[in-house]
Design a protein around this motif. Structure first.
Motif, PDB file in Angstrom:
ATOM      1  N   ASP A 167     -23.036 -11.641  -2.316  1.00  0.00           N
ATOM      2  CA  ASP A 167     -23.603 -12.965  -2.589  1.00  0.00           C
ATOM      3  C   ASP A 167     -24.580 -12.892  -3.762  1.00  0.00           C
ATOM      4  O   ASP A 167     -25.382 -11.976  -3.862  1.00  0.00           O
ATOM      5  CB  ASP A 167     -24.336 -13.511  -1.361  1.00  0.00           C
ATOM      6  N   THR A 168     -24.512 -13.893  -4.640  1.00  0.00           N
ATOM      7  CA  THR A 168     -25.424 -13.975  -5.786  1.00  0.00           C
ATOM      8  C   THR A 168     -26.422 -15.113  -5.629  1.00  0.00           C
ATOM      9  O   THR A 168     -27.205 -15.370  -6.528  1.00  0.00           O
ATOM     10  CB  THR A 168     -24.648 -14.185  -7.104  1.00  0.00           C
ATOM     11  N   ASN A 190     -24.005 -21.715   5.776  1.00  0.00           N
ATOM     12  CA  ASN A 190     -23.290 -20.486   5.436  1.00  0.00           C
ATOM     13  C   ASN A 190     -23.759 -19.873   4.128  1.00  0.00           C
ATOM     14  O   ASN A 190     -24.003 -20.571   3.157  1.00  0.00           O
ATOM     15  CB  ASN A 190     -21.787 -20.754   5.319  1.00  0.00           C
ATOM     16  N   ILE A 191     -23.861 -18.542   4.123  1.00  0.00           N
ATOM     17  CA  ILE A 191     -24.106 -17.799   2.886  1.00  0.00           C
ATOM     18  C   ILE A 191     -22.733 -17.284   2.449  1.00  0.00           C
ATOM     19  O   ILE A 191     -22.267 -16.267   2.946  1.00  0.00           O
ATOM     20  CB  ILE A 191     -25.111 -16.649   3.101  1.00  0.00           C
ATOM     21  N   LEU A 192     -22.089 -18.042   1.577  1.00  0.00           N
ATOM     22  CA  LEU A 192     -20.702 -17.758   1.222  1.00  0.00           C
ATOM     23  C   LEU A 192     -20.581 -16.887  -0.016  1.00  0.00           C
ATOM     24  O   LEU A 192     -21.295 -17.088  -0.999  1.00  0.00           O
ATOM     25  CB  LEU A 192     -19.946 -19.064   0.969  1.00  0.00           C
ATOM     26  N   ASP A 249     -19.714 -17.185  -6.920  1.00  0.00           N
ATOM     27  CA  ASP A 249     -20.452 -15.941  -7.129  1.00  0.00           C
ATOM     28  C   ASP A 249     -19.801 -15.104  -8.228  1.00  0.00           C
ATOM     29  O   ASP A 249     -20.492 -14.527  -9.073  1.00  0.00           O
ATOM     30  CB  ASP A 249     -20.528 -15.134  -5.828  1.00  0.00           C
ATOM     31  N   GLU A 250     -18.474 -15.046  -8.221  1.00  0.00           N
ATOM     32  CA  GLU A 250     -17.782 -14.268  -9.255  1.00  0.00           C
ATOM     33  C   GLU A 250     -18.045 -14.851 -10.642  1.00  0.00           C
ATOM     34  O   GLU A 250     -18.297 -14.118 -11.606  1.00  0.00           O
ATOM     35  CB  GLU A 250     -16.275 -14.232  -8.985  1.00  0.00           C
ATOM     36  N   ILE A 251     -18.026 -16.162 -10.754  1.00  0.00           N
ATOM     37  CA  ILE A 251     -18.308 -16.817 -12.035  1.00  0.00           C
ATOM     38  C   ILE A 251     -19.734 -16.506 -12.482  1.00  0.00           C
ATOM     39  O   ILE A 251     -19.994 -16.251 -13.662  1.00  0.00           O
ATOM     40  CB  ILE A 251     -18.058 -18.334 -11.939  1.00  0.00           C
TER      41      ILE A 251
END
Length: 179
Positions: free
Chosen positions: A110-111, A119-121, A126-128
């Motif tokens: 997670d970023t 939710n902490i998705l 995050d990838e972006i």
């Protein structure tokens, strides 16, 4: 998270190896803190595991050091605490006027981007974030850089691949906790 309220990004890390240590700086302890002054419970992704003997976690190492000015630093290391919440009960054995309870979490990958509701998705958001916030060996990431999920000092395609291959959904995500 002391004093209550909903967890914020200050309460969890996206480090892909989980919670590997805690540092507490204690001002003017009456005696040196010892490991018995702290109790650790792994309370799961939702932060709802009953606190009891089955949830106890022991640090793999514990040390103190004087920082001068009456401050004692307490260093504790752990292994294997990924995708979970850690409840830390700080006792009064070293002179604290009242015990305290703190919560620290890990949602590996997670970023801090794209989390909503409960939710902490870990998601394409995050990838972006990692892709658009790269660093290089010449301009290294500070330890708090959330884009550097493997904490090697460089936010790079390696971090992007980790995030891409470790997504979560509302069914398996670490939950936001409120205390």
């Amino acid at each position: 998270m002391t004093g209550g309220g909903q967890a914020t990004l200050a309460n969890w890390t996206g480090y892909n190896k989980g919670i590997n240590g805690l540092i507490y700086d204690i001002k003017d302890p009456v005696v040196a803190p010892v490991v018995g002054d702290f109790v650790f419970h792994n309370i799961g992704k939702a932060g709802t595991v009953a606190v009891g003997p089955g949830s106890l976690v022991a640090p793999t190492a514990f040390a103190t050091q004087s920082l001068g000015g009456g401050v004692t630093r307490v260093l504790m290391t752990f292994t294997g605490l990924t995708s979970t919440w850690l409840r830390v009960e700080v006792g009064t054995g070293f002179g604290l006027s009242a015990s305290e309870v703190h919560y620290w979490g890990n949602a590996d990958g997670d970023t801090g981007q794209g989390n909503s509701g409960t939710n902490i998705l870990v998601s394409p958001t995050d990838e972006i974030w990692v892709r658009t916030h790269p660093t290089t060996p010449l301009a290294r990431s500070p330890v708090q850089d959330m884009a550097d999920v493997n904490k090697d000092g460089i936010a790079s395609p390696t971090d992007q691949i980790y995030v891409r291959t470790h997504p979560t959904t509302p069914l398996n995500a670490v939950k936001m906790i409120t205390r």
